[in-house]
Enzyme design. Sequence first.
Site, PDB file in Angstrom:
ATOM      1  N   HIS A   1       0.827  -1.189   0.000  1.00 31.42           N
ATOM      2  CA  HIS A   1       0.000   0.000   0.000  1.00 31.42           C
ATOM      3  C   HIS A   1       0.879   1.264   0.000  1.00 31.42           C
ATOM      4  CE1 HIS A   1      -3.678   2.142   2.033  1.00 31.42           C
ATOM      5  NE2 HIS A   1      -3.451   2.567   0.813  1.00 31.42           N
TER       6      HIS A   1
ATOM      7  N   CYS B   1     -10.870   1.725 -10.979  1.00 25.50           N
ATOM      8  CA  CYS B   1     -10.040   2.345 -12.007  1.00 25.50           C
ATOM      9  C   CYS B   1      -9.170   1.281 -12.668  1.00 25.50           C
ATOM     10  CB  CYS B   1      -9.204   3.439 -11.352  1.00 25.50           C
ATOM     11  SG  CYS B   1      -7.500   3.582 -11.852  1.00 25.50           S
TER      12      CYS B   1
ATOM     13  N   CYS C   1      -5.383   1.290 -12.153  1.00 26.14           N
ATOM     14  CA  CYS C   1      -5.049   0.874 -10.787  1.00 26.14           C
ATOM     15  C   CYS C   1      -5.271  -0.624 -10.640  1.00 26.14           C
ATOM     16  CB  CYS C   1      -5.909   1.594  -9.764  1.00 26.14           C
ATOM     17  SG  CYS C   1      -6.132   3.328 -10.110  1.00 26.14           S
TER      18      CYS C   1
END
Length: 468
Positions: free
Chosen positions: A253, A392, A395
């Site tokens: 992340h 998205c 992504c």
Amino acid sequence: MCWRVSVFALCSMLVWGSRARGEADDALQRCFCQVTGNLDDCICDVETIDRFNNHKLFPKLQKLVESDYFRYYKVNLKKPCPFWNDTSHCGVRDCAVKPCSSDEVPGFKSPGYKYTEEANHLDEHLYECEKEKRLSAVDESLSEEALKAMLKWNQHDDSADNFCELDDEDSPDAEYVDLLKNPERYTGYKGEDTWRIWNSIYEENCFKPKAVPKPLNPFIPTRGENDGKVFYNWLEGLCVEKRAFYRLISGLHASINVHLSAKYLLKETWMDKIWGHNITEFQKRFDAALTQEEGPKRLKNLYFIYLIELRAISKVLPFFERSSFLLYTGNHSKDIENKQLLLDVLHDANNFPLHFDEHSLFSGDKREADKLKEDLREHFRNISRIMDCVGCFKCRLWGKLQTQGLGTALKILFSEKQIENLTDSSQSSGFHLKRQEIVALFNAFARISTSVNELETFRKLLQNIQDP
Ligand SMILES: *[C@@H]1O[C@H](CO)[C@@H](O)[C@H](O)[C@H]1NC(C)=O
Ligand SMILES: *[C@@H]1O[C@H](CO)[C@@H](O)[C@H](O)[C@H]1NC(C)=O
Ligand SMILES: *[C@@H]1O[C@H](CO)[C@@H](O)[C@H](O)[C@H]1NC(C)=O
Ligand SMILES: *[C@@H]1O[C@H](CO)[C@@H](O)[C@H](O)[C@H]1NC(C)=O
Ligand SMILES: *[C@@H]1O[C@H](CO)[C@@H](O)[C@H](O)[C@H]1NC(C)=O
């Protein structure tokens, strides 16, 4: 014994930096104060990783992933999200077509309306949606030549079982994507949607009981000062494997957020777009003061995932060293050159002196260890499925690639015996990596490596803030 400490302590790792320096308040310190120095009583330290990565490995990896073998990744971006219905308005397939289309906004086009405040707001929303849709689109174009080559490449692949969920490569929806045409960067995809994804990962897939609040979920009102403390106490109480799991996810992340801050859309004109470092964005994600002390921990987890993937890459050397292994693209001289480069990277990785030692994982009772391994595998598979819920597309592409890369790294770490057993002539019995996994492994590691390299730039930029 560096490694034993490293699983436990990598993240409490460089905590000694928290010993406040005089200028602990300035911007640089607030992001990096804990991200420096030694790993307790071992020789591992962030500075060594930085030097090793930034000067040695990073440039070679960059060259490697730009080669034809590594730039095309086969992926199914059209799998439906198995967990919830897509409700996001921007970024998804229908972005700007459905919720954002002007005919759903009554009176949008009528003269005069445009100048009301509401209209301005809608206008802005429309614009944001359009922009996000554009930025998040995946360029799927491939040259005729590349397409032909892919068909041939397939014949040089065979298959085996997997640690993480592989996209069905034969599905008509699985397509090759040119990664160089689709760099991971800011797409405008953010807000509630991304939080939902990361939230379901942290809340439902990291072994965390509901009773333990995860600090800093912006959609859950803060439950007081102690949130972070409760959470980290819980984390420390976990067995080392589950803690490592959490740190890997957090590191991934963090890495993604470093990229988005480093490749931010700074300026857009009709002629071109300018992407670059956005310090404000970086601080928002990593400054201790702005993240309730979370930021520096995230950065430490980035180093943690770096060490894990580096370890996997050094372990898998025997698989790639076999003379029967080819980075097949059809251009014989080029293929040999690329294999040389690959082996060069692997040898560098192998020579890194401060390796994480995966033996500390699953070292307990055999039956328990097997159960735990199965548990982790299950959780990890689930996370790769959650990636299908990322609205998205760009992504989603990078999310899937990086989870698959991490999954492949774990598969390698847990297949040590089979890999050691490989002989030069063996047809990879017992252990095998498909092309898709190989591409994911090295591209994912190249992302983490890029993040570590970017940190150096952010350090410098933050330093400049202080002395104008
Ligand atoms: C998604 O929406 C469909 C139809 O609107 C509904 O039948 C289905 O149960 C929903 N699924 C979830 C997971 O909410
Ligand atoms: C998989 O993830 C979903 C979404 O977060 C969650 O609801 C589900 O409980 C998870 N399943 C497992 C087996 O962890
Ligand atoms: C940098 O990011 C912030 C959001 O974190 C944004 O408000 C700002 O406009 C960005 N700066 C530039 C130059 O794009
Ligand atoms: C193969 O790659 C080499 C570079 O290593 C290049 O010079 C040559 O033109 C390529 N051959 C073909 C047939 O593409
Ligand atoms: C390693 O190879 C030996 C002999 O070929 C075989 O007996 C053994 O089962 C293999 N071990 C693993 C873990 O595959």
